[in-house]
Design an enzyme around this catalytic site. Structure first.
Site, mmCIF file in Angstrom:
data_model
loop_
_atom_site.group_PDB
_atom_site.id
_atom_site.type_symbol
_atom_site.label_atom_id
_atom_site.label_comp_id
_atom_site.label_asym_id
_atom_site.label_seq_id
_atom_site.Cartn_x
_atom_site.Cartn_y
_atom_site.Cartn_z
ATOM 1 C CG HIS A 60 14.081 -1.649 7.740
ATOM 2 N ND1 HIS A 60 13.022 -0.968 8.125
ATOM 3 C CD2 HIS A 60 13.512 -2.790 7.400
ATOM 4 C CE1 HIS A 60 11.765 -1.588 7.994
ATOM 5 N NE2 HIS A 60 12.009 -2.905 7.667
ATOM 6 C CB CYS A 61 14.750 1.145 12.741
ATOM 7 S SG CYS A 61 15.837 2.538 12.503
ATOM 8 N NE ARG A 62 9.373 6.395 13.509
ATOM 9 C CZ ARG A 62 9.950 7.712 13.497
ATOM 10 N NH1 ARG A 62 10.042 8.479 12.386
ATOM 11 N NH2 ARG A 62 10.696 8.209 14.647
#
Length: 182
Positions: A60-62
């Site tokens: 995941h990222c933002r």
């Protein structure tokens, strides 16, 4: 290989059953706010193969954009099944799921760069208008630096800001999973 999408609720269930969670954002972003237990392995420094022992991984990222941009490399970096948290940390929070925060953590480096560069451009324009047109060169210099950073992927201003005292928070303070070797 591809990344299989997961909703925040599906990801939460898999994490509870032992699926590993890897945050591909930069360390300063991870330090400010993160999903509990997420291990920070920035996409910019992604190794060829993660030491995941064949476990399934959720990346995941933002917002999900950075993870999708690196999807092929992320999927290839693990021997197990690779997933992506749809919508990233933003979707996780929107779903009402808990996040950890580090009080007093500095702003992300790229936000600091944007603020500093904007301030220097504004200062150069104001000094050029009120004092001497020669000060407009400051705005040109900052603009050229930003162009170079975008074209090359290397930002001298970010490197300099990272050395500032307010950005010298210990990395190990964010979570025990951050201290694990890649």
């Amino acid at each position: 290989m591809t990344l299989h999408p997961l909703t925040p609720q599906d990801a939460q269930q898999r994490i509870a059953r032992g699926t590993r969670l890897i945050d591909v954002r930069e360390r300063d972003e991870h330090l400010r706010e993160r999903i509990a237990g997420a291990r920070c392995v920035p996409a910019s420094a992604l190794p060829q193969q993660l030491d995941t022992e064949g476990d399934d991984i959720i990346f995941h990222c933002r917002s999900g954009a950075r993870t999708q941009a690196h999807a092929a490399a992320l999927a290839a970096s693990t021997a197990g099944k690779a997933y992506v948290l749809e919508g990233g940390l933003d979707a996780w929070k929107k779903a009402g799921l808990a996040v950890e925060r580090t009080p007093g953590a500095p702003l992300e480096i790229m936000r600091q760069v944007q603020m500093t560069a904007g301030g220097l451009v504004l200062l150069g324009v104001m000094l050029g208008y009120f004092v001497s047109p020669g000060f407009l060169a400051l705005s040109g210099f900052v603009g050229a630096g930003l162009f170079f950073a975008g074209a090359s992927g290397w930002c001298g201003m970010a490197r300099l800001l990272a050395l500032m005292p307010w950005n010298r928070m210990p990395r190990a303070g964010s979570s025990a999973s951050d201290r694990m070797a890649v």
